[in-house]
Design an enzyme around this catalytic site. Structure first.
Site, PDB file in Angstrom:
ATOM      1  N   HIS A 270       0.845  -1.190   0.000  1.00 46.83           N
ATOM      2  CA  HIS A 270       0.000   0.000   0.000  1.00 46.83           C
ATOM      3  C   HIS A 270       0.882   1.243   0.000  1.00 46.83           C
ATOM      4  CE1 HIS A 270      -3.779  -2.177   1.744  1.00 46.83           C
ATOM      5  NE2 HIS A 270      -3.349  -2.709   0.610  1.00 46.83           N
TER       6      HIS A 270
ATOM      7  N   CYS B 240      -6.007   1.127   5.579  1.00 50.37           N
ATOM      8  CA  CYS B 240      -6.595  -0.134   6.028  1.00 50.37           C
ATOM      9  C   CYS B 240      -6.110  -0.417   7.454  1.00 50.37           C
ATOM     10  CB  CYS B 240      -6.181  -1.270   5.087  1.00 50.37           C
ATOM     11  SG  CYS B 240      -4.445  -1.760   5.220  1.00 50.37           S
TER      12      CYS B 240
ATOM     13  N   CYS C 143      -2.212  -1.147   7.657  1.00 47.81           N
ATOM     14  CA  CYS C 143      -1.378   0.045   7.514  1.00 47.81           C
ATOM     15  C   CYS C 143      -1.540   1.000   8.685  1.00 47.81           C
ATOM     16  CB  CYS C 143      -1.681   0.751   6.193  1.00 47.81           C
ATOM     17  SG  CYS C 143      -1.045  -0.158   4.764  1.00 47.81           S
TER      18      CYS C 143
ATOM     19  N   GLU D 145       0.958   3.978   1.812  1.00 50.22           N
ATOM     20  CA  GLU D 145       1.507   4.426   3.092  1.00 50.22           C
ATOM     21  C   GLU D 145       2.593   3.485   3.603  1.00 50.22           C
ATOM     22  OE1 GLU D 145      -2.738   3.026   4.075  1.00 50.22           O
ATOM     23  OE2 GLU D 145      -1.498   3.288   2.313  1.00 50.22           O
TER      24      GLU D 145
END
Length: 140
Positions: free
Chosen positions: A70, A98, A101, A72
């Site tokens: 992802h 999410c 993360c 991040e």
């Protein structure tokens, strides 16, 4: 910094994150992230495959491959390998994090998250709020 000036900076950094998202090779969703500390960009990331893997995020059925990082997570990994620290930084991201993360965000010492679109599962945002991270939602 005044609220008005902070909002102006927040919108500008979100625009940068949106531009960064365009670098993603993912077809289903392109997400960009910028980490800012003391009004300086210290890291950036977008969703995609790990370094050295082919830039195909989806399998032949259109499902996202399990190892796609992802945005991040990419930005946090990048800052971890640098001389910078994300402690007390702000994360600007085009899609709210999410739950996986959100743990990385908290552990990285990020104290503020600014996002533009909400992810379907809000448990990541709920975790961050519970952990004391400031959450700011700025619509497109």
């Amino acid at each position: 910094m005044s609220e008005e000036k902070q909002l102006k900076y927040d919108k500008a950094y979100l625009r940068i994150a949106k531009e960064w998202a365009k670098l993603s090779y993912c077809k289903r969703k392109q997400v960009g992230a910028i980490i800012v500390k003391n009004r300086m960009i210290i890291s950036d990331g977008y969703n995609g495959t790990p370094t050295g893997f082919e830039n195909l995020c989806e399998d032949q059925n259109g499902s996202t491959k399990w190892y796609v990082l992802h945005a991040e997570a990419n930005a946090i990994s990048k800052v971890a390998g640098s001389t910078q620290s994300s402690k007390e930084a702000t994360l600007y991201i085009t899609l709210s994090p999410c739950k996986e993360c959100s743990k990385l965000i908290f552990q990285a010492g990020i104290i503020r998250v600014v996002y533009s679109k909400a992810y379907k599962d809000t448990s990541g945002l709920e975790f961050l709020k519970k952990a004391g991270v400031t959450i700011v939602h700025i619509e497109d």
